[in-house]
Design a protein around this motif. Structure first.
Motif, PDB file in Angstrom:
ATOM      1  N   ASP A   1       2.236   1.885  -3.490  1.00 32.55           N
ATOM      2  CA  ASP A   1       1.292   2.274  -4.403  1.00 32.55           C
ATOM      3  C   ASP A   1       0.896   3.790  -4.145  1.00 32.55           C
ATOM      4  N   ASP A   2       1.014   4.165  -2.750  1.00 33.80           N
ATOM      5  CA  ASP A   2       0.751   5.657  -2.441  1.00 33.80           C
ATOM      6  C   ASP A   2       1.904   6.258  -3.135  1.00 33.80           C
ATOM      7  N   VAL A   3       3.002   6.041  -3.078  1.00 34.40           N
ATOM      8  CA  VAL A   3       4.283   6.810  -3.623  1.00 34.40           C
ATOM      9  C   VAL A   3       4.110   6.909  -4.984  1.00 34.40           C
ATOM     10  N   PHE A   4       3.683   6.002  -5.761  1.00 30.29           N
ATOM     11  CA  PHE A   4       3.465   6.025  -7.076  1.00 30.29           C
ATOM     12  C   PHE A   4       2.249   7.126  -7.446  1.00 30.29           C
ATOM     13  N   ALA A   5       1.199   7.027  -6.804  1.00 35.25           N
ATOM     14  CA  ALA A   5      -0.055   7.934  -6.937  1.00 35.25           C
ATOM     15  C   ALA A   5       0.598   9.177  -6.743  1.00 35.25           C
TER      16      ALA A   5
ATOM     17  N   ALA B   1       0.787  -1.366  -0.028  1.00 38.39           N
ATOM     18  CA  ALA B   1       0.015  -0.136   0.042  1.00 38.39           C
ATOM     19  C   ALA B   1       0.877   1.257  -0.114  1.00 38.39           C
ATOM     20  N   LEU B   2       2.009   1.236   0.850  1.00 41.16           N
ATOM     21  CA  LEU B   2       2.816   2.238   0.679  1.00 41.16           C
ATOM     22  C   LEU B   2       3.404   2.652  -0.643  1.00 41.16           C
TER      23      LEU B   2
ATOM     24  N   PRO C   1       3.640  13.471   3.858  1.00 36.71           N
ATOM     25  CA  PRO C   1       3.213  12.268   4.874  1.00 36.71           C
ATOM     26  C   PRO C   1       3.919  10.981   4.172  1.00 36.71           C
ATOM     27  N   VAL C   2       3.325  10.836   2.902  1.00 42.87           N
ATOM     28  CA  VAL C   2       3.629   9.448   2.104  1.00 42.87           C
ATOM     29  C   VAL C   2       5.195   9.357   1.991  1.00 42.87           C
ATOM     30  N   MET C   3       5.874  10.507   1.418  1.00 42.65           N
ATOM     31  CA  MET C   3       7.085  10.578   1.147  1.00 42.65           C
ATOM     32  C   MET C   3       7.897  10.376   2.245  1.00 42.65           C
ATOM     33  N   ASP C   4       7.658  10.925   3.690  1.00 41.86           N
ATOM     34  CA  ASP C   4       8.342  10.876   4.702  1.00 41.86           C
ATOM     35  C   ASP C   4       8.245   9.289   5.427  1.00 41.86           C
ATOM     36  N   ALA C   5       7.197   8.817   5.092  1.00 40.45           N
ATOM     37  CA  ALA C   5       7.002   7.435   5.541  1.00 40.45           C
ATOM     38  C   ALA C   5       7.845   6.355   4.793  1.00 40.45           C
TER      39      ALA C   5
ATOM     40  N   PHE D   1      10.701   6.947   2.979  1.00 37.00           N
ATOM     41  CA  PHE D   1      12.037   7.651   3.225  1.00 37.00           C
ATOM     42  C   PHE D   1      12.479   6.814   4.510  1.00 37.00           C
ATOM     43  N   SER D   2      11.778   6.887   5.423  1.00 35.83           N
ATOM     44  CA  SER D   2      12.043   6.338   6.696  1.00 35.83           C
ATOM     45  C   SER D   2      12.157   4.777   6.625  1.00 35.83           C
ATOM     46  N   THR D   3      11.119   4.146   5.838  1.00 41.05           N
ATOM     47  CA  THR D   3      11.022   2.641   5.550  1.00 41.05           C
ATOM     48  C   THR D   3      12.346   2.075   4.689  1.00 41.05           C
TER      49      THR D   3
END
Length: 326
Positions: A61-65, A58-59, A146-150, A152-154
Motif C-alpha cells: 500500500d505504501d508503494v502505491f501511495a 502495508a508495504l 525509505p519505502v522504495m528501499d524497503a 526493493f530489498s523485500t
C-alpha cells in the motif's frame, strides 16, 4: 467489428494462482510440490499469480501511495529527476519515451526507474558497468526513498526464493541459480498510465506488445486492470485481472533463452480502458550481470541443438535496451 485492443475475460484458472508458502518449508517434498505447479505454468505460458508470498500488505500500500504522490507532481518537479540526468538509467521517464512494440506509436505511460543504490566510488560504477550507479531521488518526498528501499530489498529476497523454486521446476539442483542471484541486478519501475484516449492513434496503447527482457518480473498492479497476456494465437489476448494482495509473475526472455524456450516468455501489453488512471509497479529481476547464460542441457531433447548462442546477463540486457531505446 471487434477492436484489436480488446481481450477476452476468462476465469483466473487461465493464469494459475499459486500459493508459494511451501517454498519456505523445511520439507523438500513441500518445496517440490510448489515447484511442480510453477513448472506447469512456465511451460504453458510463463504467466501466473502468486499468493502467500510474505510481502506485507502495508508495504505494498505504501508503494502505491508514494507512486501516486510522485506522478501527481508537475512536469517541472518531475523533470528535476529526469532520466537524462542519470548515466545508469535511473529516474523519471516522461510520457511516450519508450516504444515497446515495433511499428506502433510510443507507449502512453510515464515511469520512474530505481535500481540498486551504488556510490560513485564503487568499482562497478567507476568502470561504468551497464546500468550501475546511484539513484535519483525526488526532492520534498521524505518517505519515498525509505519505502522504495524497503520494497526493493523485500522483492530481491522474494525473487531469490522464486529462482530456487524454478530450479526445482527445471529438475536441477535447488541452488543451481545461486551464482545468478549473487550481486544481482534488478530494476524497480513505477508506472502511470492515463486512460486510453478515445481518439488514440492507430495501435496506440499504454504499453505495446512485448516480452520482458530479463529473468523474472513480479508485478504489483492496482485495481484498474489493463494487463493483457497473449493467448495461444497471436490474435488472442487474455485479461490478467487484478487479484488483491497477489503478484503477477512472468518469465523474461533470459529464462526462455536459458531453457531453449521450454519455459516461455510470453508477449503481453497494457490497454488502460478503465476510464481512470492506472498505476503498476513491476520489479524486474535480472540477476548477476557477469552470469553466463547458455542452454541448460536438461532442456535439450535428444539431437536438439540450442536455439541461442551463449551470452551474459549484461550482454543480453544491452541488446534489449538497444531495441527499445533507439
Amino acid at each position: 467489428m471487434t477492436s484489436t485492443l480488446e481481450a477476452i475475460h476468462v476465469s483466473n484458472s487461465a493464469l494459475p494462482v499459486i500459493d508459494i508458502s511451501g517454498l519456505s518449508s523445511s520439507s523438500l517434498t513441500n518445496r517440490q510440490a510448489v515447484a511442480e505447479r510453477l513448472r506447469a505454468a512456465c511451460i504453458d505460458n510463463g504467466f501466473f499469480y502468486i499468493v502467500s508470498h510474505g510481502v506485507p500488505a502495508a508495504l505494498m500500500d505504501d508503494v502505491f501511495a508514494e507512486t501516486k504522490r510522485f506522478f501527481d507532481f508537475s512536469a517541472e518537479v518531475k523533470s528535476a529527476v529526469d532520466k537524462s540526468r542519470s548515466f545508469c538509467q535511473r529516474g523519471f521517464e516522461p510520457m511516450r519515451a519508450q516504444t515497446l512494440e515495433e511499428g506502433a506509436p510510443p507507449d502512453l505511460k510515464e515511469s520512474f526507474y530505481i535500481g540498486p543504490e551504488l556510490s560513485l566510488d564503487d568499482p562497478r560504477v567507476v568502470a561504468r558497468r551497464f546500468n550501475h550507479g546511484p539513484n535519483l531521488w525526488p526532492p520534498d518526498m521524505p518517505t519515498f526513498r525509505p519505502v522504495m528501499d524497503a520494497y526493493f530489498s523485500t522483492l530481491l529476497d522474494l525473487s531469490r526464493k522464486l529462482m530456487r523454486g524454478l530450479a526445482l521446476a527445471l529438475r536441477v539442483d535447488e541452488e543451481y541459480f545461486a551464482d545468478y542471484c549473487t550481486n544481482a541486478h534488478a530494476t524497480l519501475r513505477l508506472l502511470h498510465y492515463p486512460p486510453q484516449p478515445a481518439n488514440a492513434a492507430p495501435g496506440e496503447k499504454g504499453a505495446g506488445a512485448h516480452s520482458d527482457f530479463g529473468g523474472i518480473t513480479l508485478l504489483l498492479q492496482d485495481e484498474a486492470g489493463g494487463l493483457q497476456v497473449q493467448g495461444k494465437s497471436a490474435n488472442e489476448w487474455i485479461h490478467a485481472t487484478p487479484i488483491v494482495g497477489a503478484f503477477v509473475v512472468n518469465l523474461g526472455d533470459m529464462i526462455a533463452r536459458w531453457t531453449n524456450d521450454r519455459f516461455r516468455s510470453t508477449v503481453h501489453r497494457v490497454v488502460n480502458s478503465s476510464g481512470r488512471e492506472r498505476y503498476s509497479v513491476p520489479f524486474f529481476f535480472s540477476g548477476n550481470p557477469e552470469q553466463k547464460v547458455e542452454c541448460l542441457p536438461s532442456c535439450l531433447a535428444s539431437g536438439e541443438r540450442p536455439k541461442y548462442p551463449p551470452t551474459t546477463v549484461e550482454g543480453h540486457l544491452k541488446e534489449m535496451y538497444r531495441r527499445t531505446y533507439k
